[in-house]
Each structure stands twice: as C-alpha cells, then as structure tokens.
Design a protein around this motif. Structure first.
Motif, PDB file in Angstrom:
ATOM      1  N   PHE A 179       0.833  -1.200   0.000  1.00 52.05           N
ATOM      2  CA  PHE A 179       0.000   0.000   0.000  1.00 52.05           C
ATOM      3  C   PHE A 179       0.870   1.254   0.000  1.00 52.05           C
ATOM      4  O   PHE A 179       0.594   2.218  -0.713  1.00 52.05           O
ATOM      5  N   GLU A 180       1.922   1.241   0.801  1.00 47.55           N
ATOM      6  CA  GLU A 180       2.824   2.391   0.850  1.00 47.55           C
ATOM      7  C   GLU A 180       3.471   2.646  -0.511  1.00 47.55           C
ATOM      8  O   GLU A 180       3.577   3.802  -0.965  1.00 47.55           O
ATOM      9  N   GLU A 181       3.878   1.576  -1.180  1.00 49.01           N
ATOM     10  CA  GLU A 181       4.504   1.731  -2.495  1.00 49.01           C
ATOM     11  C   GLU A 181       3.532   2.305  -3.508  1.00 49.01           C
ATOM     12  O   GLU A 181       3.891   3.181  -4.311  1.00 49.01           O
ATOM     13  N   ARG A 182       2.288   1.830  -3.472  1.00 48.79           N
ATOM     14  CA  ARG A 182       1.310   2.318  -4.453  1.00 48.79           C
ATOM     15  C   ARG A 182       0.938   3.780  -4.187  1.00 48.79           C
ATOM     16  O   ARG A 182       0.677   4.537  -5.125  1.00 48.79           O
ATOM     17  N   ILE A 183       0.896   4.175  -2.926  1.00 50.52           N
ATOM     18  CA  ILE A 183       0.645   5.585  -2.610  1.00 50.52           C
ATOM     19  C   ILE A 183       1.758   6.449  -3.193  1.00 50.52           C
ATOM     20  O   ILE A 183       1.488   7.461  -3.859  1.00 50.52           O
ATOM     21  N   ALA A 184       3.001   6.054  -2.958  1.00 50.56           N
ATOM     22  CA  ALA A 184       4.137   6.827  -3.453  1.00 50.56           C
ATOM     23  C   ALA A 184       4.132   6.887  -4.984  1.00 50.56           C
ATOM     24  O   ALA A 184       4.375   7.949  -5.577  1.00 50.56           O
ATOM     25  N   GLU A 185       3.852   5.764  -5.624  1.00 54.48           N
ATOM     26  CA  GLU A 185       3.817   5.738  -7.090  1.00 54.48           C
ATOM     27  C   GLU A 185       2.707   6.625  -7.637  1.00 54.48           C
ATOM     28  O   GLU A 185       2.884   7.319  -8.648  1.00 54.48           O
ATOM     29  N   THR A 186       1.549   6.610  -6.975  1.00 52.52           N
ATOM     30  CA  THR A 186       0.428   7.413  -7.449  1.00 52.52           C
ATOM     31  C   THR A 186       0.717   8.899  -7.291  1.00 52.52           C
ATOM     32  O   THR A 186       0.434   9.698  -8.204  1.00 52.52           O
ATOM     33  N   ILE A 187       1.276   9.287  -6.167  1.00 45.95           N
ATOM     34  CA  ILE A 187       1.596  10.705  -5.972  1.00 45.95           C
ATOM     35  C   ILE A 187       2.704  11.139  -6.924  1.00 45.95           C
ATOM     36  O   ILE A 187       2.653  12.242  -7.490  1.00 45.95           O
ATOM     37  N   ASP A 188       3.693  10.292  -7.133  1.00 48.52           N
ATOM     38  CA  ASP A 188       4.747  10.620  -8.112  1.00 48.52           C
ATOM     39  C   ASP A 188       4.145  10.794  -9.495  1.00 48.52           C
ATOM     40  O   ASP A 188       4.555  11.689 -10.259  1.00 48.52           O
TER      41      ASP A 188
END
Length: 423
Positions: free
Chosen positions: A39-48
């Motif tokens: 979940f943390e990785e997908r949040i970071a990818e989405t914001i990037d």
C-alpha cells in the motif's frame, strides 16, 4: 485465453484526478490498519505520477488524461510481446511471465500488463528486477504519442486530491508531498475565489463562477486536512469561510445543500441529492467537514448543521443506504466522534503526532496547539495542559477528555482496534 474472459482486467484507461485522489486516501487508511508495504509503495507511485503528469504550470492538478491516442483506446499503455522482447532482451521472458504478456495478447490482440496470475509481492530481488524492467519500458513508452491532457482545473476534484495528499504526507512524513498539496491549494484559493466564494473551473485565465456545493465542500475538507497537518490557523479560517458560503448560497429549506448556488444564472433545475456517484456526495463531504469543525472549534452550530443534513436525508439513507454511504459514514462519525488534542511546544509534539498518524483514525480529528486556553469554555479540551511542562495528548470523546498522555505507546494503546495489525 480469449479476450472476452479477460475483460475484467481492462482498466479505465482515462486517468481521472478524483479516482487517484480517492485511491490515495483509501490506501493510506489501509496501510495504517495493516502496515502492508504494498500500500505504501502504491501511494508513493500514485503521488509521483500525479506530480509528473497532472500538475499544471499553476501548481494545481489537471482534470484528466485521455484514454485514446492515435485514434485507439489504451494505445499508449498496451504492449505487443515482440516490443517487450526487443526492449528487455534476456529479461523479457521473466517480465512477460510476471505481467501476463503473451504473443496472442490478453485483450484485442495486445497485452494489458497485469499481475493477477502472480500478484505478490515477492522477494525483494524479484520485485527489484521487475522495477528495473518497468523503468526501461517506461522510458520507451515516453516516445509514443501521448494521450491528450484535459488541463482545466476543477476546485472540487482538486480539493479531494489536496486532502488525500496532505493526509498521506502527514502519515508518511513526506514534506515534498505536503508542498504539492499546499501549492495546489494556494492557486485555487488565490485565483479561483471571489468574495469568499469559489469558482468551479479554471482554464487559460477564465473562471467559471460561482462554484458548486461540491467545490466548497471539497475545498473546506482540503483546508481542514491542511490545518490538521500544519496547524496553520489560516486553513481553519478558510474552511469556515467556505462552509459559510454553502450556508448562504446553497442551503435548502428542507436541509442539505443544492448543487448549484442561488445566484447561478445558467441552470434550469437546482439538484438536491444525497446519493454518491463516482465521488462522495457534496452533502456527505460537507457534513463530514461540519463534524470536524465542531470538534476543532467547539462551536455547536456546526454539529447542528450536520444533524440537519442527516435529518433531511434520513428517509433516503434508511431506504437506500448503499447509494448514500457517504452520509452513513458521517452518521457513524457523529455518533462517536473523537478528538485527539496534543498540547505543547511544536518541537515537543512530534512523537505524539507520529503515534496518531500510525492509527487509522477515520472518525477522529487531530488538533495540535501550544495552549488550549483560547478554546471555547465548553470545548472538552479547554484549559487542558500537561503536568510536567512537556507535550501531552488528551483523547476527548462524549464531552470528556482523558488524563494527559505523554508516552506515544500509551496513546496508541487507547485505540486497540485502530492500530496496525501484526503481520
């Protein structure tokens, strides 16, 4: 496998700002409850991705990225296996197996990369190898004809994104994410507002005004999120201002808010509905803001306004709860609201703040202050202070507050059902 069997994997190729905002918010709460690194990785990818693809020159977020390019839906995003093989070489077989990319394709004779067959996450070295492959493919994809960008700025969709990114920034201690949210907010506040009211859409210097109830509700929610994150009082003032605009120009006599303002001159019917759509209903967003403002200020008029919205739509909520889940959530919030008040000097509050952000406090507000002396006398936290001069937290519910809590672990222990579950 015939393409018809894989239609469930076909994404919404058009990239909508509101979809990504709601995903960030949901994934943040999911991470708080589980600690799942995915979940943390997908949040970071989405914001990037939002930062790279959707931020306009003005600092706010564009509305959407088209599905089509070169006259074909999804062309920018799909792959032929031969393309992957020519780009990845020896890594192609590994990548194609992981992402279901076949010679015949899994949709319309091309392949939509997906990991439904081997979802993972897998060992770190496996994931690192896939990530390196994705970056090589991404670089090649950058040479394709890009989909069109709908670069108009919508206040309501931006409000959803700002609130989600601000909360994620607080949870993951990412100041660069907070800057992203603040910049978008600043543009809308300065360029899309007139006389303490918001417009709806802005593009190339032209503002569609007046705004909708969805604009004022979503931007009030963004302001509250930024206030909880930064403790800067101007954000709280803005939230109160935009809620006042809702009361003045959108309030229905029966309760709730019309979508259009009372002085809008280009409509035939003023819609009044509690039903959620692709985004939460503005009445639900506004009611959530009203509960939060009540908890933050101690002003009972905000709670009364939230009550009136729920009362106005109570029949619809009871008969069709699945279409009014936004209001159902607010009802749950209002029945057992929680305020976590952290009192003390700014530099002393960090560990208690981090403890709060480790919890999925969906039905709660976080209020940081150096002193509670300025709170209304009927606010449960009025006059609360630590006993030793250090920072302390007070958990307030049902009109009373806990004893001062100085240890972050003791604060987390106050919410056993909301802490991350052991994995």
């Amino acid at each position: 496998m015939p393409a018809i069997q894989l239609t469930r994997f076909v994404p919404h190729f058009e990239k909508m700002l509101y979809d990504n905002a709601l995903l960030i918010e949901a994934l943040t709460h999911a991470w708080q409850r589980t600690g799942n690194r995915l979940f943390e990785e997908r949040i970071a990818e989405t914001i990037d991705w939002l930062k790279a693809e959707m931020v306009t020159a003005d600092g706010a977020f564009a509305a959407s990225l088209d599905a089509d390019s070169e006259g074909e839906e999804g062309r920018f995003y799909v792959w032929h296996r031969s393309e992957v093989e020519s780009i990845l070489g020896d890594d192609a077989g590994f990548f194609c197996e992981a992402y279901d990319i076949t010679a015949d394709g899994n949709w319309a004779r091309v392949s939509i990369p997906n990991r439904s067959r081997r979802p993972g996450p897998h060992a770190p070295e496996y994931e690192a190898r896939l990530r390196a492959c994705r970056l090589r493919l991404l670089a090649e994809r950058g040479r394709r004809v890009r989909p069109g960008l709908d670069d108009k700025i919508l206040a309501d969709w931006n409000g959803l994104a700002i609130a989600a990114i601000a909360r994620a920034a607080a949870v993951f201690a990412k100041p660069e994410w907070l800057d992203l949210a603040r910049n978008a907010y600043a543009f809308i506040r300065s360029d899309m507002s007139r006389d303490d009211r918001l417009g709806h859409a802005w593009r190339a210097g032209r503002l569609v005004y007046p705004g909708l109830s969805s604009d004022h509700a979503a931007m009030a929610r963004a302001a509250i999120a930024l206030f909880e994150t930064t403790t800067e009082p101007d954000y709280l003032t803005d939230a109160r201002t935009w809620i006042s605009a809702l009361e003045a120009h959108h309030r229905a006599a029966s309760g709730g808010y019309y979508l259009a303002a009372d002085d809008a001159d280009d409509i035939l019917v003023r819609m009044l509905s509690p039903a959620d759509d692709a985004v939460p209903n503005p009445n639900a967003v506004a009611a959530d803001c009203l509960v939060r403002l009540w908890l933050l200020t101690g002003d009972d008029s905000y709670r009364d306004a939230a009550d009136s919205i729920l009362a106005a739509f109570s029949g619809t909520i009871a008969s069709n709860p699945t279409s009014t889940l936004g209001l159902v959530n607010v009802l749950d919030f209002l029945l057992d609201p929680v305020t976590v008040v952290i009192v003390g000097a700014l530099e002393q509050r960090a560990e208690l703040r981090a403890a709060c952000h480790s919890l999925s406090l969906w039905s709660a507000v976080l209020f940081e202050t150096e002193s509670t002396a300025d709170l209304p006398v009927d606010h449960p936290a009025h006059g609360k202070q630590s006993t030793d001069g250090n920072a302390a937290a007070f958990v307030c519910r049902a009109g009373t507050c806990s004893l001062p809590i100085a240890d972050p672990a003791d604060l987390v222990a106050m919410f056993p059902n909301l802490a991350r579950q052991p994995r």
